[in-house]
Scaffold this motif. Structure first.
Motif, mmCIF file in Angstrom:
data_model
loop_
_atom_site.group_PDB
_atom_site.id
_atom_site.type_symbol
_atom_site.label_atom_id
_atom_site.label_comp_id
_atom_site.label_asym_id
_atom_site.label_seq_id
_atom_site.Cartn_x
_atom_site.Cartn_y
_atom_site.Cartn_z
ATOM 1 N N ALA A 258 -78.700 45.636 -6.223
ATOM 2 C CA ALA A 258 -77.574 45.471 -5.294
ATOM 3 C C ALA A 258 -77.244 46.791 -4.634
ATOM 4 C CB ALA A 258 -76.387 44.884 -6.027
ATOM 5 N N LEU A 259 -76.051 47.337 -4.887
ATOM 6 C CA LEU A 259 -75.699 48.629 -4.307
ATOM 7 C C LEU A 259 -75.631 49.725 -5.359
ATOM 8 C CD1 LEU A 259 -72.876 47.567 -1.856
ATOM 9 C CD2 LEU A 259 -75.180 48.266 -1.296
ATOM 10 N N PHE A 260 -75.108 49.422 -6.521
ATOM 11 C CA PHE A 260 -74.807 50.467 -7.479
ATOM 12 C C PHE A 260 -76.065 51.038 -8.135
ATOM 13 C CE2 PHE A 260 -70.553 49.882 -6.681
ATOM 14 C CZ PHE A 260 -70.288 48.533 -6.579
ATOM 15 N N GLY A 261 -76.125 52.367 -8.180
ATOM 16 C CA GLY A 261 -77.258 53.037 -8.766
ATOM 17 C C GLY A 261 -78.441 53.141 -7.828
ATOM 18 N N SER A 262 -78.316 52.657 -6.614
ATOM 19 C CA SER A 262 -79.427 52.656 -5.670
ATOM 20 C C SER A 262 -79.254 53.731 -4.622
ATOM 21 C CB SER A 262 -79.518 51.292 -4.978
ATOM 22 O OG SER A 262 -78.398 51.139 -4.125
ATOM 23 N N THR A 263 -80.292 53.910 -3.810
ATOM 24 C CA THR A 263 -80.212 54.825 -2.679
ATOM 25 C C THR A 263 -79.083 54.411 -1.757
ATOM 26 O OG1 THR A 263 -82.585 55.290 -2.769
ATOM 27 C CG2 THR A 263 -81.456 55.731 -0.690
ATOM 28 N N THR A 264 -78.924 53.095 -1.564
ATOM 29 C CA THR A 264 -77.863 52.596 -0.703
ATOM 30 C C THR A 264 -76.500 53.042 -1.195
ATOM 31 O OG1 THR A 264 -79.205 50.631 -0.297
ATOM 32 C CG2 THR A 264 -76.912 50.536 0.382
ATOM 33 N N ASP A 265 -76.255 52.918 -2.483
ATOM 34 C CA ASP A 265 -74.958 53.281 -3.039
ATOM 35 C C ASP A 265 -74.669 54.756 -2.831
ATOM 36 O OD1 ASP A 265 -72.549 52.776 -4.507
ATOM 37 O OD2 ASP A 265 -73.463 53.812 -6.196
ATOM 38 N N GLU A 266 -75.674 55.597 -3.024
ATOM 39 C CA GLU A 266 -75.489 57.036 -2.827
ATOM 40 C C GLU A 266 -75.054 57.335 -1.397
ATOM 41 O OE1 GLU A 266 -75.741 59.597 -4.959
ATOM 42 O OE2 GLU A 266 -76.055 58.210 -6.620
ATOM 43 N N LEU A 267 -75.630 56.644 -0.456
ATOM 44 C CA LEU A 267 -75.327 56.906 0.952
ATOM 45 C C LEU A 267 -74.012 56.264 1.372
ATOM 46 C CD1 LEU A 267 -78.942 56.419 2.300
ATOM 47 C CD2 LEU A 267 -77.678 58.565 2.243
ATOM 48 N N VAL A 268 -73.669 55.095 0.809
ATOM 49 C CA VAL A 268 -72.411 54.443 1.149
ATOM 50 C C VAL A 268 -71.229 55.240 0.614
ATOM 51 C CG1 VAL A 268 -70.983 52.397 0.724
ATOM 52 C CG2 VAL A 268 -73.379 52.132 1.347
ATOM 53 N N ALA A 269 -71.384 55.837 -0.558
ATOM 54 C CA ALA A 269 -70.297 56.602 -1.157
ATOM 55 C C ALA A 269 -69.872 57.766 -0.261
ATOM 56 C CB ALA A 269 -70.716 57.121 -2.534
ATOM 57 N N SER A 270 -70.825 58.369 0.414
ATOM 58 C CA SER A 270 -70.533 59.478 1.330
ATOM 59 C C SER A 270 -71.521 59.420 2.485
ATOM 60 C CB SER A 270 -70.655 60.826 0.590
ATOM 61 O OG SER A 270 -70.404 61.899 1.454
ATOM 62 N N PRO A 271 -71.271 58.559 3.474
ATOM 63 C CA PRO A 271 -72.235 58.336 4.566
ATOM 64 C C PRO A 271 -72.467 59.586 5.397
ATOM 65 C CG PRO A 271 -70.536 56.621 4.524
ATOM 66 C CD PRO A 271 -70.069 57.726 3.638
ATOM 67 N N PRO A 272 -73.719 59.935 5.671
ATOM 68 C CA PRO A 272 -74.010 61.075 6.548
ATOM 69 C C PRO A 272 -73.840 60.707 8.027
ATOM 70 C CG PRO A 272 -76.057 60.072 5.844
ATOM 71 C CD PRO A 272 -74.952 59.341 5.133
ATOM 72 N N CYS A 273 -73.771 59.418 8.314
ATOM 73 C CA CYS A 273 -73.600 58.900 9.672
ATOM 74 C C CYS A 273 -73.198 57.429 9.518
ATOM 75 C CB CYS A 273 -74.885 59.046 10.483
ATOM 76 S SG CYS A 273 -76.285 58.119 9.823
ATOM 77 N N SER A 274 -73.147 56.693 10.587
ATOM 78 C CA SER A 274 -72.849 55.261 10.481
ATOM 79 C C SER A 274 -74.060 54.532 9.896
ATOM 80 C CB SER A 274 -72.514 54.690 11.859
ATOM 81 O OG SER A 274 -71.345 55.318 12.359
ATOM 82 N N LEU A 275 -73.810 53.625 8.962
ATOM 83 C CA LEU A 275 -74.883 52.902 8.286
ATOM 84 C C LEU A 275 -74.913 51.450 8.747
ATOM 85 C CD1 LEU A 275 -74.239 54.038 4.576
ATOM 86 C CD2 LEU A 275 -75.580 55.218 6.326
ATOM 87 N N PHE A 276 -76.060 50.995 9.198
ATOM 88 C CA PHE A 276 -76.266 49.576 9.498
ATOM 89 C C PHE A 276 -76.911 48.967 8.266
ATOM 90 C CE2 PHE A 276 -78.799 45.958 10.791
ATOM 91 C CZ PHE A 276 -77.999 45.277 11.706
ATOM 92 N N LEU A 277 -76.182 48.056 7.589
ATOM 93 C CA LEU A 277 -76.646 47.478 6.332
ATOM 94 C C LEU A 277 -76.788 45.967 6.455
ATOM 95 C CD1 LEU A 277 -74.242 49.371 3.901
ATOM 96 C CD2 LEU A 277 -76.632 49.908 4.352
ATOM 97 N N TYR A 278 -77.861 45.463 5.863
ATOM 98 C CA TYR A 278 -78.075 44.009 5.851
ATOM 99 C C TYR A 278 -78.833 43.659 4.596
ATOM 100 C CZ TYR A 278 -79.133 39.314 7.614
ATOM 101 O OH TYR A 278 -79.224 37.949 7.771
ATOM 102 N N HIS A 279 -78.367 42.632 3.870
ATOM 103 C CA HIS A 279 -79.036 42.276 2.610
ATOM 104 C C HIS A 279 -79.976 41.100 2.803
ATOM 105 C CE1 HIS A 279 -76.956 38.478 1.608
ATOM 106 N NE2 HIS A 279 -75.922 38.986 2.236
#
Length: 279
Positions: A258-279
């Protein structure tokens, strides 16, 4: 050409929520998409702790009433700010409000929208200010719509970086981004992070081929190293002045990640830019 018709903004008072509105307004002016703001209150988030002793129940009730009053005032303030910002830009004003389960309200509101935009820490507690990452996992799993998650401050660049690892999630995210036309008139960079140089190059080539089939040209950026994927992506975003990062909501390990513990979670916690996310 963008096919966006209707976009939902999750409104809040945090810095990233302000960035989300800015992103949405820029998108509306570029694509013509209609905007609607969503704000509300989750009563369970403002319940005062239960204490013992005589007269405590009355005190608890007064405290909860005060917290609810503050939350309602914050919601009214958000409405006024959003209405003024829409009017200043010559955009129609549309407002959605709820009181109850925010996930249910979100799912209902997103049903008739193409895209959802939010700050990374927009929330629905009493002060509408709480970490979003725990809520975000539920939102992504409860809606078929893609989300754009904004940082505290939008970067200056407008280029797009596609983080592509060949996973189903990455394939879906790239397809949705392309079909919505969000990459129009933007320089696109494809970054593939893998310990194997051959695999990284293969993933870049596959994503670039898909983009070409839809009329997009892209620059490939294979990254073969032992560096943490989230750190490698952050470096690529900073070096290339990226405005939007496209990625799947979870990677190769699938649903459990899902999100937690993943690359996605790391980036969502502190986004370097706007993130386009789709599951």
């Amino acid at each position: 050409m963008s096919i966006l018709k209707r976009t939902l903004i999750l409104l809040g008072q945090t810095a990233s929520s302000v960035s989300a509105r800015r992103y949405a307004f820029q998108l509306a002016q570029r694509t013509g998409t209609e905007l609607a703001g969503l704000a509300g209150l989750d009563p369970s988030a403002i319940e005062a702790p239960i204490l013992g002793g005589i007269g405590i129940s009355a005190y608890q009730a007064r405290l909860e009433d005060e917290l609810k009053r503050q939350a309602e005032e914050a919601q009214q303030s958000l409405r006024e700010i959003f209405e003024r910002e829409c009017r200043d830009r010559g955009l129609p004003f549309a407002w959605l409000a709820f009181e109850g389960d925010p996930i249910d309200a979100f799912q209902l509101a997103s049903e008739t929208r193409d895209l959802v935009i939010a700050g990374h820490d927009t929330g629905y507690a009493g002060d509408l200010n709480e970490p979003l990452s725990e809520v975000l996992a539920k939102l992504l799993l409860r809606t078929p719509r893609p989300m754009i998650v904004c940082p505290d401050e939008l970067p200056q660049g407008e280029d797009v970086l596609v983080a592509y690892d060949g996973s189903i999630a990455a394939m879906r995210a790239l397809q949705m981004f392309v079909l919505l036309g969000l990459g129009a008139e933007r320089r696109i960079v494809v970054a593939a992070v893998d310990r194997s140089e051959e695999t990284a190059e293969r993933n870049c080539a596959a994503a670039a081929s898909y983009l070409r089939s839809h009329g997009y040209q892209s620059e490939s950026h294979p990254l073969s190293s032992g560096v943490d994927p989230s750190e490698a992506i952050r470096i690529a975003v900073a070096d290339r002045k990226i405005g939007t990062l496209v990625m799947g909501a979870y990677g190769r390990r699938g649903f459990r990640e899902a999100l937690f513990g993943s690359t996605t979670d790391e980036l969502v916690a502190s986004p370097p830019c706007s993130l386009f996310l789709y599951h």
